[in-house]
Design a protein around this motif. Structure first.
Motif, PDB file in Angstrom:
ATOM      1  N   TYR A  55      20.714  29.996   2.290  1.00 52.28           N
ATOM      2  CA  TYR A  55      19.941  31.299   1.866  1.00 52.28           C
ATOM      3  C   TYR A  55      20.713  31.771   0.350  1.00 52.28           C
ATOM      4  O   TYR A  55      20.132  31.682  -0.689  1.00 52.28           O
ATOM      5  CB  TYR A  55      19.695  32.399   2.757  1.00 52.28           C
ATOM      6  N   VAL A  56      21.816  31.926   0.256  1.00 53.89           N
ATOM      7  CA  VAL A  56      22.810  32.326  -0.839  1.00 53.89           C
ATOM      8  C   VAL A  56      22.496  31.280  -1.573  1.00 53.89           C
ATOM      9  O   VAL A  56      22.546  31.547  -2.905  1.00 53.89           O
ATOM     10  CB  VAL A  56      24.209  32.800  -0.372  1.00 53.89           C
ATOM     11  N   ALA A  57      22.854  29.919  -1.456  1.00 53.22           N
ATOM     12  CA  ALA A  57      22.644  29.045  -2.188  1.00 53.22           C
ATOM     13  C   ALA A  57      21.286  28.515  -2.947  1.00 53.22           C
ATOM     14  O   ALA A  57      21.318  28.491  -4.189  1.00 53.22           O
ATOM     15  CB  ALA A  57      23.197  27.621  -1.689  1.00 53.22           C
ATOM     16  N   ASP A  58      20.285  28.944  -2.162  1.00 55.80           N
ATOM     17  CA  ASP A  58      19.014  28.688  -2.719  1.00 55.80           C
ATOM     18  C   ASP A  58      18.015  29.602  -1.905  1.00 55.80           C
ATOM     19  O   ASP A  58      17.200  29.126  -1.045  1.00 55.80           O
ATOM     20  CB  ASP A  58      18.586  27.190  -2.573  1.00 55.80           C
ATOM     21  N   PRO A  59      18.205  30.786  -2.302  1.00 56.22           N
ATOM     22  CA  PRO A  59      17.203  31.655  -1.474  1.00 56.22           C
ATOM     23  C   PRO A  59      15.808  31.442  -1.614  1.00 56.22           C
ATOM     24  O   PRO A  59      14.863  31.345  -0.500  1.00 56.22           O
ATOM     25  CB  PRO A  59      17.429  33.143  -2.353  1.00 56.22           C
ATOM     26  N   ASP A  60      14.965  31.108  -2.733  1.00 60.95           N
ATOM     27  CA  ASP A  60      13.517  30.528  -2.923  1.00 60.95           C
ATOM     28  C   ASP A  60      13.503  29.548  -2.062  1.00 60.95           C
ATOM     29  O   ASP A  60      12.404  29.448  -1.310  1.00 60.95           O
ATOM     30  CB  ASP A  60      13.359  30.507  -4.353  1.00 60.95           C
ATOM     31  N   GLY A  61      14.373  28.324  -2.078  1.00 63.86           N
ATOM     32  CA  GLY A  61      14.074  27.298  -1.342  1.00 63.86           C
ATOM     33  C   GLY A  61      13.958  27.431   0.050  1.00 63.86           C
ATOM     34  O   GLY A  61      13.079  26.850   0.895  1.00 63.86           O
TER      35      GLY A  61
ATOM     36  N   ASP B 148       4.526  33.168  -1.575  1.00 61.68           N
ATOM     37  CA  ASP B 148       4.777  33.600  -2.912  1.00 61.68           C
ATOM     38  C   ASP B 148       5.066  35.240  -2.754  1.00 61.68           C
ATOM     39  O   ASP B 148       6.125  35.645  -3.218  1.00 61.68           O
ATOM     40  CB  ASP B 148       4.105  33.322  -3.725  1.00 61.68           C
ATOM     41  N   ALA B 149       4.145  35.860  -2.299  1.00 60.33           N
ATOM     42  CA  ALA B 149       4.081  37.228  -1.964  1.00 60.33           C
ATOM     43  C   ALA B 149       5.145  37.925  -1.045  1.00 60.33           C
ATOM     44  O   ALA B 149       5.487  38.683  -1.426  1.00 60.33           O
ATOM     45  CB  ALA B 149       2.641  37.733  -1.510  1.00 60.33           C
ATOM     46  N   GLU B 150       5.345  37.102  -0.062  1.00 59.05           N
ATOM     47  CA  GLU B 150       6.457  37.620   0.952  1.00 59.05           C
ATOM     48  C   GLU B 150       7.695  37.206   0.224  1.00 59.05           C
ATOM     49  O   GLU B 150       8.557  38.053   0.621  1.00 59.05           O
ATOM     50  CB  GLU B 150       6.212  36.583   2.310  1.00 59.05           C
ATOM     51  N   CYS B 151       7.800  36.087  -0.446  1.00 59.69           N
ATOM     52  CA  CYS B 151       9.150  35.869  -1.125  1.00 59.69           C
ATOM     53  C   CYS B 151       9.662  37.138  -1.984  1.00 59.69           C
ATOM     54  O   CYS B 151      10.584  37.544  -1.987  1.00 59.69           O
ATOM     55  CB  CYS B 151       9.213  34.485  -1.593  1.00 59.69           C
ATOM     56  N   LYS B 152       8.534  37.391  -2.735  1.00 59.27           N
ATOM     57  CA  LYS B 152       8.850  38.510  -3.701  1.00 59.27           C
ATOM     58  C   LYS B 152       9.109  39.847  -3.105  1.00 59.27           C
ATOM     59  O   LYS B 152       9.892  40.743  -3.482  1.00 59.27           O
ATOM     60  CB  LYS B 152       7.320  38.678  -4.703  1.00 59.27           C
TER      61      LYS B 152
END
Length: 67
Positions: free
Chosen positions: A14-20, A29-33
């Motif tokens: 997650y630290v390396a690629d949180p969005d991925g 997308d809304a939950e990620c935001k």
């Protein structure tokens, strides 16, 4: 969020690629935001709970991060 606190390899990913990681975990997308911006009210509404405690230890990223 629970897995981030319990699984160090998952947290490192997650630290390396949180969005991925969030997308691969199936978040919208809304939950990620909501997570990126620590939108506690949105998270509570989505989860259907009254109380949420966020203890953020990962650096924010992107243009809509916590400042």
């Amino acid at each position: 969020m629970t897995k981030l606190g319990e699984d160090s390899a998952f947290r490192d990913s997650y630290v390396a690629d949180p969005d991925g990681v969030m997308k691969n975990f199936g978040l919208t997308d809304a939950e990620c935001k909501m997570i990126r911006t620590a939108d506690v009210e949105g998270i509570k509404k989505t989860l259907g709970v009254e109380h949420v405690y966020l203890n953020v230890h990962v650096p924010p990223h992107g243009n809509d991060e916590i400042k």
